[in-house]
Design an enzyme around this catalytic site. Structure first.
Site, PDB file in Angstrom:
ATOM      1  N   ARG A 145     -19.648  56.796 -23.329  1.00  0.00           N
ATOM      2  CA  ARG A 145     -18.913  56.333 -24.383  1.00  0.00           C
ATOM      3  C   ARG A 145     -17.322  56.022 -24.172  1.00  0.00           C
ATOM      4  NH1 ARG A 145     -21.232  56.796 -29.487  1.00  0.00           N
ATOM      5  NH2 ARG A 145     -23.127  58.146 -29.639  1.00  0.00           N
ATOM      6  N   THR A 203     -27.284  49.793 -32.546  1.00  0.00           N
ATOM      7  CA  THR A 203     -27.083  51.253 -33.050  1.00  0.00           C
ATOM      8  C   THR A 203     -28.452  51.467 -34.118  1.00  0.00           C
ATOM      9  OG1 THR A 203     -25.913  52.822 -34.263  1.00  0.00           O
ATOM     10  CG2 THR A 203     -25.483  50.389 -34.916  1.00  0.00           C
ATOM     11  N   ILE A 204     -28.676  52.685 -33.729  1.00  0.00           N
ATOM     12  CA  ILE A 204     -29.773  53.074 -34.580  1.00  0.00           C
ATOM     13  C   ILE A 204     -29.498  53.197 -36.017  1.00  0.00           C
ATOM     14  CG2 ILE A 204     -31.336  54.117 -33.040  1.00  0.00           C
ATOM     15  CD1 ILE A 204     -30.393  56.961 -34.358  1.00  0.00           C
ATOM     16  N   LYS A 242     -45.943  76.356 -49.867  1.00  0.00           N
ATOM     17  CA  LYS A 242     -44.939  77.362 -49.772  1.00  0.00           C
ATOM     18  C   LYS A 242     -43.662  77.090 -49.248  1.00  0.00           C
ATOM     19  CE  LYS A 242     -46.730  79.249 -45.530  1.00  0.00           C
ATOM     20  NZ  LYS A 242     -47.606  80.326 -45.113  1.00  0.00           N
ATOM     21  N   GLU A 311     -26.653  62.760 -41.638  1.00  0.00           N
ATOM     22  CA  GLU A 311     -25.948  63.543 -40.862  1.00  0.00           C
ATOM     23  C   GLU A 311     -24.465  63.188 -41.358  1.00  0.00           C
ATOM     24  OE1 GLU A 311     -26.326  63.019 -36.409  1.00  0.00           O
ATOM     25  OE2 GLU A 311     -24.963  61.373 -36.696  1.00  0.00           O
ATOM     26  N   ARG A 427     -34.256  58.030 -30.846  1.00  0.00           N
ATOM     27  CA  ARG A 427     -33.124  57.186 -30.352  1.00  0.00           C
ATOM     28  C   ARG A 427     -33.696  56.474 -28.971  1.00  0.00           C
ATOM     29  NH1 ARG A 427     -27.135  59.326 -29.743  1.00  0.00           N
ATOM     30  NH2 ARG A 427     -28.044  60.199 -27.990  1.00  0.00           N
TER      31      ARG A 427
HETATM   32  P1  FBP Z   1     -23.915  54.638 -31.722  1.00  0.00           P
HETATM   33  O1  FBP Z   1     -23.173  54.130 -32.850  1.00  0.00           O
HETATM   34  O2  FBP Z   1     -23.034  54.648 -30.456  1.00  0.00           O
HETATM   35  O3  FBP Z   1     -25.051  53.704 -31.529  1.00  0.00           O
HETATM   36  O4  FBP Z   1     -24.473  56.104 -31.881  1.00  0.00           O
HETATM   37  C1  FBP Z   1     -25.037  56.585 -33.140  1.00  0.00           C
HETATM   38  C2  FBP Z   1     -25.594  57.912 -32.897  1.00  0.00           C
HETATM   39  O5  FBP Z   1     -26.823  57.929 -32.386  1.00  0.00           O
HETATM   40  C3  FBP Z   1     -25.173  58.775 -34.131  1.00  0.00           C
HETATM   41  O6  FBP Z   1     -26.363  58.653 -35.089  1.00  0.00           O
HETATM   42  C4  FBP Z   1     -24.971  60.185 -33.838  1.00  0.00           C
HETATM   43  O7  FBP Z   1     -24.259  60.847 -34.610  1.00  0.00           O
HETATM   44  C5  FBP Z   1     -24.343  59.983 -32.229  1.00  0.00           C
HETATM   45  O8  FBP Z   1     -24.867  58.710 -31.839  1.00  0.00           O
HETATM   46  C6  FBP Z   1     -24.600  61.041 -31.452  1.00  0.00           C
HETATM   47  O9  FBP Z   1     -23.817  60.780 -30.226  1.00  0.00           O
HETATM   48  P2  FBP Z   1     -24.018  61.477 -28.828  1.00  0.00           P
HETATM   49  O10 FBP Z   1     -25.239  60.754 -28.165  1.00  0.00           O
HETATM   50  O11 FBP Z   1     -23.070  61.297 -28.266  1.00  0.00           O
HETATM   51  O12 FBP Z   1     -24.481  63.012 -29.094  1.00  0.00           O
END
Ligand code: FBP
Length: 550
Positions: A145, A203-204, A242, A311, A427
């Protein structure tokens, strides 16, 4: 990596991703349209990108080639969170470069943009590429990142590219990474470097999309993986009768994943952050709404159900958002001191005296674990929301309120809840046929942008709900997708994140049905992603894409 391969791994390795008709033909050219401009902040963006502003949209069409046939050296970077299909972008890029000239070389920078800054890379040979065709994950070259934005990063990249003799760099990432690609492209052009830069929309979360980018890759596979699991839970809920299941779904900001999963499975309650923000709904009102549905179902003898929560929710609830913003300012000034405090109670005490009384009240009402996560920020200044267990917080708050309601007459309600978080599970899933084809086409298209010497573009493929033959590939100048936003207190050019459109067809598809889904058991069971079999089972796009394109 293990030498042993599953039966599916072996079969998938042989899958040949489909390409748009134009890309399949040996003879292609790039057609350039009229000059472009961003929707807003034109002058500011022009001043920041004097060398790459206003470039035309590029479309790849059959015809006499105007693309380089020389041997090219190209680098590739995977940036940010994993998304199914990343390896196929690289495979498409590799195949396209080699098809144009067998002496072209592809280098993979390791562990994300940091690899380009540090000059850490490896040559991607045919053997390496073949090992990863149609597989999930980013493990071929890994991700990171880091951001290429500071002058020293830009200079380091340039020095590395020059030493490698790099003709092009392809950055596979989301809105921030594609913005950084444009910044790097502008810098390299300004100093006369030969290296061109292209981005690929990943990005997912599904929030890098607009008129020209119909979907970010990975959204299809991840949403379908989560939907399979949610469908299984729906079936378990109606079998055990339940439990209430509270499921949190990934998506740092936008609720696209949650909305898509709701459209695929019809859970009893779905929270959509964008709607909550628009209505200014408070946390207490959300809890009341959940309790109302739980009680209404209990009146029908149904003490079970499924709730989906995105989230990103905390940052869309007005009182929590205000508190997080105040915390960011405090951390900006005082982070080191706060970190140095010996334990949680001292941190809590210090923070509470710095926050406004309303925010201190909201902060103080949260569980300790969430209070601690809210004191951390990632390299982009974001709260790591994937670590905030909103689903557990909601279970606690709902349990309290149901206890109260039971004590005041609603004694038919039984509330026993289980929590789930589906994020990392999806992912790196094996890409669906859609994502396998789409990503391979994006990689193939990015190679053509580099061959054409275009810089500051994001590769795109349109017509995605049609058969791949009818897909149209090309490139969109990043400057036309930019707007100015305040980031870390500074006006900054960024690609606008696409949040759920509350006037759009996907949200309407949910909103028009939510009452019926709340009370009835109208669950749908999508089952696992299918890779082989009838096209109507294996090649369906997401409900979101289908509804948006209708
Ligand atoms: P990108 O925007 O870089 O595609 O990442 C999205 C994501 O999968 C989010 O949905 C999530 O909040 C975040 O990455 C989690 O980040 P990390 O991989 O640093 O735990």
């Amino acid at each position: 990596m293990s030498k042993e391969k599953s039966a599916l791994q072996k079969a998938r390795a042989a899958y040949q991703p489909k390409l748009p008709k134009a890309l399949k033909s040996g003879c292609i050219k790039i057609e350039l349209g009229a000059p472009t401009e961003p929707a807003t902040d034109k002058q500011e963006i022009k001043n920041l990108f004097p060398n790459t502003y206003g470039q035309p949209i590029a479309t790849i069409v059959p015809g006499e080639g105007n693309l380089s046939t020389g041997a090219l050296k190209v680098g590739v970077v995977l940036s940010g969170g994993q998304a199914p299909g990343g390896h196929n972008v690289i495979a498409g890029l590799f195949d396209a470069l080699k098809a144009a000239n067998k002496d072209s070389i592809l280098y993979g920078f390791l562990k994300g943009p940091g690899g380009a800054i540090k000059g850490c890379y490896k040559e991607l040979t045919a053997e390496i590429i073949d090992e990863y065709r149609n597989t999930g994950g980013f493990d071929m070259i890994m991700s990171g990142r880091d951001k290429i934005e500071k002058p020293e990063h830009l200079a380091a990249c340039n020095a590395n590219f020059e030493a490698m003799g790099l003709d092009g760099l392809v950055i596979i990432g989301g809105d921030d990474s594609n913005t950084n690609a444009a910044v790097l492209a502008e810098h390299l052009r300004a100093i006369g470097s030969k290296t061109v830069v292209a981005g690929v929309p990943k990005t997912i979360d599904g929030d890098m999309k607009n008129q020209y980018i119909e979907a970010s890759f990975g959204f299809d596979t991840a949403s379908k993986t989560y939907s399979e699991l949610i469908g299984n839970i729906c079936r378990d809920a109606t079998s055990a009768v339940k439990y209430w299941h509270f499921v949190r779904l990934m998506g740092r900001a936008a609720s696209h994943v949650t909305l898509e999963c709701a459209l695929e499975t019809h859970p009893n309650i779905t929270l959509v952050s964008e709607e909550i923000e628009k209505k200014g709904t408070t946390l207490e009102e959300i809890v009341d709404y959940i309790c109302d549905v739980i009680c209404a179902r209990a009146d029908q003898g149904k003490n079970y159900g499924i709730l989906l929560v995105p989230e990103g929710l905390p940052e869309f609830i007005s009182d929590i958002k205000a508190m997080i913003d105040e915390l960011s300012t405090i951390l900006g000034k005082d982070e080191e001191y706060i970190r140095s405090l010996p334990d949680h109670s001292e941190r809590l005490q210090h923070i509470s005296t710095q926050l406004s009384s309303q925010s201190a009240k909201v902060y103080g009402s949260l569980p300790e674990a969430i209070q601690e996560v809210l004191l951390t920020r990632d390299s982009h200044g974001n709260v790591p929301l994937s670590q905030v267990e909103t689903e557990r917080l909601l279970i606690d708050l709902v349990s309290d309120k149901i206890r109260f309601r039971k004590a005041h007459g609603k004694d038919n309600v039984k509330f026993s809840a289980l929590s789930h978080f589906f994020g990392y599970e999806g992912r790196c899933a094996t890409p669906s046929n859609f994502d396998a084809d789409y990503t391979y086409s994006l990689g193939y298209a990015a190679a053509q942008l580099v061959r054409a010497g275009l810089t500051g573009y994001t590769a795109n493929v349109q017509n995605l709900t049609k058969s791949s033959d009818e897909w149209v590939a090309g490139g969109i100048p990043v400057t036309m997708m930019l707007n100015m936003e305040i980031r870390k207190g500074k006006s900054t050019p960024v690609i606008k994140k696409a949040l759920v459109d509350l006037d759009g067809a996907p949200f309407a598809g949910f909103a028009n049905n939510r009452k019926a889904w709340a009370i009835g058991d109208e669950y749908v069971f999508p089952g696992p992603i299918q890779y082989f079999g009838p096209s109507e089972v294996c090649d369906i796009p997401t409900r979101t894409l289908e509804l948006e394109k209708k």
